[in-house]
Write a protein that holds these residues in place. Structure first.
Motif, PDB file in Angstrom:
ATOM      1  N   MET A  85      -4.745  12.832   5.733  1.00 59.17           N
ATOM      2  CA  MET A  85      -4.050  13.029   6.806  1.00 59.17           C
ATOM      3  C   MET A  85      -2.503  13.079   6.204  1.00 59.17           C
ATOM      4  O   MET A  85      -1.781  13.506   7.096  1.00 59.17           O
ATOM      5  N   GLY A  86      -1.988  12.776   4.946  1.00 62.57           N
ATOM      6  CA  GLY A  86      -1.067  12.900   4.557  1.00 62.57           C
ATOM      7  C   GLY A  86      -0.141  11.633   4.917  1.00 62.57           C
ATOM      8  O   GLY A  86       1.185  11.680   4.766  1.00 62.57           O
ATOM      9  N   LEU A  87      -0.565  10.525   5.424  1.00 62.09           N
ATOM     10  CA  LEU A  87       0.176   9.306   5.823  1.00 62.09           C
ATOM     11  C   LEU A  87       0.521   8.309   4.999  1.00 62.09           C
ATOM     12  O   LEU A  87       1.096   7.313   4.993  1.00 62.09           O
ATOM     13  N   ILE A  88      -0.248   8.422   3.677  1.00 65.73           N
ATOM     14  CA  ILE A  88      -0.025   7.509   2.681  1.00 65.73           C
ATOM     15  C   ILE A  88       0.987   7.775   1.707  1.00 65.73           C
ATOM     16  O   ILE A  88       1.081   8.859   1.194  1.00 65.73           O
ATOM     17  N   GLU A  89       1.725   6.815   1.157  1.00 63.72           N
ATOM     18  CA  GLU A  89       3.040   7.200   0.220  1.00 63.72           C
ATOM     19  C   GLU A  89       2.402   6.136  -0.711  1.00 63.72           C
ATOM     20  O   GLU A  89       2.132   4.770  -0.298  1.00 63.72           O
ATOM     21  N   GLU A  90       2.914   6.225  -2.186  1.00 64.94           N
ATOM     22  CA  GLU A  90       2.582   5.287  -3.159  1.00 64.94           C
ATOM     23  C   GLU A  90       3.953   4.631  -3.431  1.00 64.94           C
ATOM     24  O   GLU A  90       5.029   5.415  -3.400  1.00 64.94           O
ATOM     25  N   SER A  91       4.021   3.263  -3.896  1.00 69.14           N
ATOM     26  CA  SER A  91       5.392   2.665  -4.133  1.00 69.14           C
ATOM     27  C   SER A  91       5.203   1.615  -5.086  1.00 69.14           C
ATOM     28  O   SER A  91       4.385   0.509  -4.654  1.00 69.14           O
ATOM     29  N   ASN A  92       5.397   1.764  -6.284  1.00 66.22           N
ATOM     30  CA  ASN A  92       5.120   0.628  -7.281  1.00 66.22           C
ATOM     31  C   ASN A  92       3.586   0.311  -7.244  1.00 66.22           C
ATOM     32  O   ASN A  92       3.335  -0.735  -7.657  1.00 66.22           O
ATOM     33  N   GLY A  93       2.890   1.510  -7.207  1.00 65.67           N
ATOM     34  CA  GLY A  93       1.331   1.071  -7.289  1.00 65.67           C
ATOM     35  C   GLY A  93       0.673   0.590  -6.075  1.00 65.67           C
ATOM     36  O   GLY A  93      -0.646   0.687  -6.039  1.00 65.67           O
ATOM     37  N   ALA A  94       1.497   0.065  -5.182  1.00 68.62           N
ATOM     38  CA  ALA A  94       0.888  -0.344  -3.819  1.00 68.62           C
ATOM     39  C   ALA A  94       0.718   1.023  -2.885  1.00 68.62           C
ATOM     40  O   ALA A  94       1.716   1.959  -3.125  1.00 68.62           O
ATOM     41  N   LYS A  95       0.241   0.909  -2.084  1.00 67.14           N
ATOM     42  CA  LYS A  95      -0.095   2.018  -0.953  1.00 67.14           C
ATOM     43  C   LYS A  95       0.508   1.809   0.584  1.00 67.14           C
ATOM     44  O   LYS A  95       0.479   0.586   0.864  1.00 67.14           O
ATOM     45  N   LEU A  96       1.300   2.539   0.823  1.00 65.85           N
ATOM     46  CA  LEU A  96       2.179   2.156   2.186  1.00 65.85           C
ATOM     47  C   LEU A  96       1.740   3.414   3.082  1.00 65.85           C
ATOM     48  O   LEU A  96       1.347   4.570   2.858  1.00 65.85           O
ATOM     49  N   LYS A 114      -2.497  -3.562  -1.798  1.00 69.57           N
ATOM     50  CA  LYS A 114      -1.534  -3.972  -2.845  1.00 69.57           C
ATOM     51  C   LYS A 114      -1.788  -3.370  -4.141  1.00 69.57           C
ATOM     52  O   LYS A 114      -2.762  -2.692  -4.421  1.00 69.57           O
ATOM     53  N   LYS A 115      -0.955  -3.548  -5.079  1.00 67.82           N
ATOM     54  CA  LYS A 115      -0.962  -3.107  -6.350  1.00 67.82           C
ATOM     55  C   LYS A 115      -2.316  -3.573  -7.094  1.00 67.82           C
ATOM     56  O   LYS A 115      -2.827  -2.566  -7.731  1.00 67.82           O
ATOM     57  N   ASP A 116      -2.730  -4.514  -6.978  1.00 72.49           N
ATOM     58  CA  ASP A 116      -4.089  -5.198  -7.532  1.00 72.49           C
ATOM     59  C   ASP A 116      -5.404  -4.397  -6.912  1.00 72.49           C
ATOM     60  O   ASP A 116      -6.533  -4.663  -7.216  1.00 72.49           O
ATOM     61  N   GLY A 117      -5.129  -3.758  -5.728  1.00 72.53           N
ATOM     62  CA  GLY A 117      -6.238  -3.224  -5.140  1.00 72.53           C
ATOM     63  C   GLY A 117      -6.747  -4.123  -3.945  1.00 72.53           C
ATOM     64  O   GLY A 117      -7.626  -3.752  -3.441  1.00 72.53           O
ATOM     65  N   THR A 118      -6.273  -5.219  -3.976  1.00 76.81           N
ATOM     66  CA  THR A 118      -6.710  -5.957  -2.825  1.00 76.81           C
ATOM     67  C   THR A 118      -6.220  -5.647  -1.518  1.00 76.81           C
ATOM     68  O   THR A 118      -5.169  -4.942  -1.361  1.00 76.81           O
ATOM     69  N   SER A 119      -6.973  -5.867  -0.492  1.00 76.46           N
ATOM     70  CA  SER A 119      -6.754  -5.628   0.938  1.00 76.46           C
ATOM     71  C   SER A 119      -5.696  -6.572   1.475  1.00 76.46           C
ATOM     72  O   SER A 119      -5.432  -7.439   0.857  1.00 76.46           O
ATOM     73  N   ILE A 120      -5.150  -6.216   2.691  1.00 76.47           N
ATOM     74  CA  ILE A 120      -4.247  -6.980   3.478  1.00 76.47           C
ATOM     75  C   ILE A 120      -4.490  -6.965   4.876  1.00 76.47           C
ATOM     76  O   ILE A 120      -5.338  -6.415   5.342  1.00 76.47           O
ATOM     77  N   TYR A 121      -3.972  -8.070   5.731  1.00 72.88           N
ATOM     78  CA  TYR A 121      -4.137  -8.329   6.740  1.00 72.88           C
ATOM     79  C   TYR A 121      -4.372  -7.090   7.636  1.00 72.88           C
ATOM     80  O   TYR A 121      -5.076  -6.854   8.462  1.00 72.88           O
ATOM     81  N   LEU A 122      -3.512  -6.192   7.641  1.00 74.89           N
ATOM     82  CA  LEU A 122      -3.461  -4.996   8.280  1.00 74.89           C
ATOM     83  C   LEU A 122      -4.558  -4.177   8.163  1.00 74.89           C
ATOM     84  O   LEU A 122      -5.265  -3.540   9.085  1.00 74.89           O
ATOM     85  N   THR A 123      -4.884  -3.852   6.906  1.00 73.79           N
ATOM     86  CA  THR A 123      -6.052  -3.067   6.407  1.00 73.79           C
ATOM     87  C   THR A 123      -7.166  -3.608   7.106  1.00 73.79           C
ATOM     88  O   THR A 123      -8.422  -2.845   7.353  1.00 73.79           O
ATOM     89  N   ARG A 124      -7.459  -4.984   7.061  1.00 69.51           N
ATOM     90  CA  ARG A 124      -8.589  -5.593   7.432  1.00 69.51           C
ATOM     91  C   ARG A 124      -8.675  -5.449   9.000  1.00 69.51           C
ATOM     92  O   ARG A 124      -9.768  -5.213   9.411  1.00 69.51           O
ATOM     93  N   ASP A 125      -7.565  -5.553   9.858  1.00 70.77           N
ATOM     94  CA  ASP A 125      -7.747  -5.267  11.358  1.00 70.77           C
ATOM     95  C   ASP A 125      -8.020  -3.918  11.553  1.00 70.77           C
ATOM     96  O   ASP A 125      -8.863  -3.658  12.340  1.00 70.77           O
TER      97      ASP A 125
END
Ligand code: ARG
Length: 615
Positions: A314-325, A340-351
């Motif tokens: 949907m074109g909503l993702i941007e890359e920044s220093n290897g992390a996705k925003l 995150k850069k190492d591919g691990t998930s974070i609080y927001l994505t888990r929700d």
């Protein structure tokens, strides 16, 4: 077993009044004041030519001792307000529902037929509390319940502490408010799934896992898992300040956990289940429970990956220093890291992934997150993402937030764990009770009693004002028997309970149809009795309003109003000192107090409080 909704539908009160038109969304067999309101609406409709539904909407509870009040301007009728009022008054004759109408400026005040109101309300309280549930083999009282949520499912997520971190007041508020909401939705006929979403995942578990190798101790873990893991976490964080290696090490460990390496997960599994066990005991003491313990760890990688793919398309993702925003600036919700850069998930994505999975599993009609207002942005972000992903159910998510609490500490210092809060409430209360030696010696089980009263104090302080308000934690104030406090409400309930023991000569009471309830009206009994009966009649509306506002404070206010009415009746509406020739009057009064006890008890239970019988 019949559901409460089914029972409410088939219930016919043994006391009935003349038939009335049926207005949608009213239900006189669950809330008898609906029929009195309908009678007022009928009068307005006939005298003013209004549709009866419109007239009904204009009938409000009165202030200053009036039963119901109508503000005439709201009907936007042509003509002067005095003329409009006169039309109603001219049409009125006292009847089985309405005793009098008084015109005062733009208002009409209605007073209900006292005898019928008292009899109708008390009969309903009694039958829905004792007769109907018993006939269906249920233990709960049905008075105050309704069936507006029949056939609908709601997930209510609350408490959700983080394993190995402290249980702070924010979690306590979520626990108290969430458990109240779970009760409230059940009371309104919803199918409720209560859920605890543990913070059991994330880099901090990499920290603990690596720290555990150095500081872990099986014995300490078994004695109190929550505390031991917290201690380890504190230690390893100190190490990390001195040595950057520690953090890198922890991140690598967490990456192994995310990749599902069984060796990396072994200890974590034990910690998690031991922590849950400990929490379950503590929740039990708070009279709180969960249908489901889940957690951030349980959100599947696949749902997170799928969600991210879709957002990318949907074109909503941007890359920044290897992390996705994800860029939500268009909606004034900023940019948020989703991977995150190492591919691990974070609080927001888990929700995000978690909500999708919950919908697939439960097909809820509504899902409520009870989370502090500090996380308003987080919740708004993930609700927005789900909306952008065009899930039709995204509109059914609701964030119930609440303000901050200042100054919660025990006499030993800062609160870190839930059991410290419970223990402090219990011990402060216990000391207070000991101060009155005479009373104290009469208490059967002072340990349990003081703990229950202490917990009641904490809960009532927490729910007394609008959720969003901040407040300052104050042990003295919340645990006092004076003023609007939890102990005061428990005291009011205990006092009503004591009438049973003090009046054995009047028991068992006859069924309400055989009681002379007209003796509760003046001149036989002071007006306080009528006031109590009317308040009891309003309880089903208090419940309905709470469902709309999601505010426990309305129920707390009701409980205080009732407790005050009871306490001002206490010396005026006596039972025991009435002579043998006044047995009918004494019985009617006792019945009124029993009904008051039942409704106060129900309100306390709705607020997750266990009403006491003695103290
Ligand atoms: N564990 C989180 C915290 O302590 C609260 C979780 C709230 N629920 C959610 N679905 N994000 O901050």
């Amino acid at each position: 077993m019949a559901t409460a909704s089914q029972l409410l539908k088939s219930y016919q009160p043994s006391f009935s009044l003349p038939p009335l038109p049926v207005i949608p969304e009213t239900n006189p067999s669950a809330c008898v004041l609906d029929s009195f309101r309908t009678a007022i609406a009928q009068l307005l409709s006939e005298s003013l030519g209004l549709p009866i539904e419109k007239a009904y909407d204009g009938v409000d509870y009165g202030k200053k001792g009036e039963d119901f009040t109508v503000a005439l301007p709201r009907f936007r009728l042509p003509g002067k307000v005095d003329e409009i009022a006169k039309k109603v008054i001219d049409k009125f004759t006292p009847n089985e529902y309405i005793e009098s109408v008084v015109h005062d400026k733009a208002f009409l005040h209605f007073r209900l037929n006292t005898n019928n109101m008292i009899r109708a309300v008390l009969t309903q309280v009694y039958e829905l509390t004792h007769v109907v549930p018993k006939s269906a083999g249920r233990e709960d009282g049905l008075y105050g319940q309704n069936s507006v949520g029949e056939g609908k499912k709601v997930i209510i997520e609350y408490s959700s502490p983080n394993i190995a971190k402290s249980f702070h007041v924010g979690h306590l508020r979520s626990t108290i408010i969430g458990a109240f909401l779970a009760n409230l939705y059940k009371t309104c006929g919803w199918d409720v799934v209560s859920m605890n979403y543990l913070g059991d995942w994330g880099t901090q578990f990499g920290m603990i896992a690596s720290g555990y190798e150095k500081y872990g101790n099986q014995e300490a873990l078994e004695a109190d898992a929550i505390k031991h893991l917290f201690d380890v976490y504190v230690q390893v964080n100190k190490d990390a300040e001195a040595d950057p290696e520690v953090k890198a090490n922890a991140a690598a460990w967490f990456k192994r956990m995310e990749d599902g390496d069984p060796a990396a997960l072994e200890n974590w599994k034990v910690w998690r289940s031991m922590s849950i066990k400990k929490y379950e005991d503590e929740y039990e003491r708070l009279n709180v429970s969960f249908d489901v313990y889940t957690g951030e760890s349980e959100v599947g990688k696949e749902s997170i990956d799928k969600a991210l793919e879709r957002l990318d398309e949907m074109g909503l993702i941007e890359e920044s220093n290897g992390a996705k925003l994800i860029n939500l600036e268009k909606w004034k919700l900023g940019k948020a890291v989703v991977r995150k850069k190492d591919g691990t998930s974070i609080y927001l994505t888990r929700d995000i992934g978690g909500a999708i999975e919950r919908y697939e599993k439960y097909k809820f009609d509504k899902m409520i997150y009870v989370v502090s207002s500090q996380q308003d942005l987080h919740l708004a972000q993930f609700f927005k993402v789900l909306e952008l992903m065009e899930f039709p159910w995204a509109k059914d998510l609701l964030h119930i937030n609440y303000g901050l609490v200042q100054g919660m500490s025990t006499r030993k210092g800062t609160v870190v764990f839930l059991n410290q809060i419970i223990n402090e409430a219990a011990s402060v209360m216990h000391e207070q009770m000991k101060a009155n030696e005479e009373k104290y010696s009469a208490v059967e089980d002072p340990e349990t009693t003081s703990r229950e009263i202490g917990i009641t104090g904490v809960k009532i302080q927490d729910m007394a004002a609008k959720r969003i308000n901040n407040y300052t934690f104050n042990w003295e104030r919340m645990l006092s028997f004076e003023g609007d406090t939890g102990p005061y409400l428990q005291y009011a309930h205990v006092r009503l309970e004591s009438l049973k023991r003090k009046n054995p000569h009047l028991l068992p009471l006859a069924e309400p149809k055989d009681l002379k309830l007209e003796l509760l009206a003046s001149p036989h009994t002071p007006n306080q009795a009528r006031e109590i009966a009317f308040l009891l009649g309003s309880y089903p509306d208090v419940v309905k309003t709470a469902l709309k506002t999601h505010e426990p404070s309305g129920v707390v206010t009701f409980a205080f109003r009732l407790a005050h009415a009871i306490s001002s009746a206490w010396d005026a509406v006596v039972v025991k000192s009435l002579g043998e020739d006044e047995k009918d009057k004494a019985s009617a009064r006792l019945f009124l107090y029993f009904c008051a006890r039942d409704v106060l008890g129900s309100a306390l239970k709705l607020l997750t409080i266990r009403p006491l019988e003695r103290m």
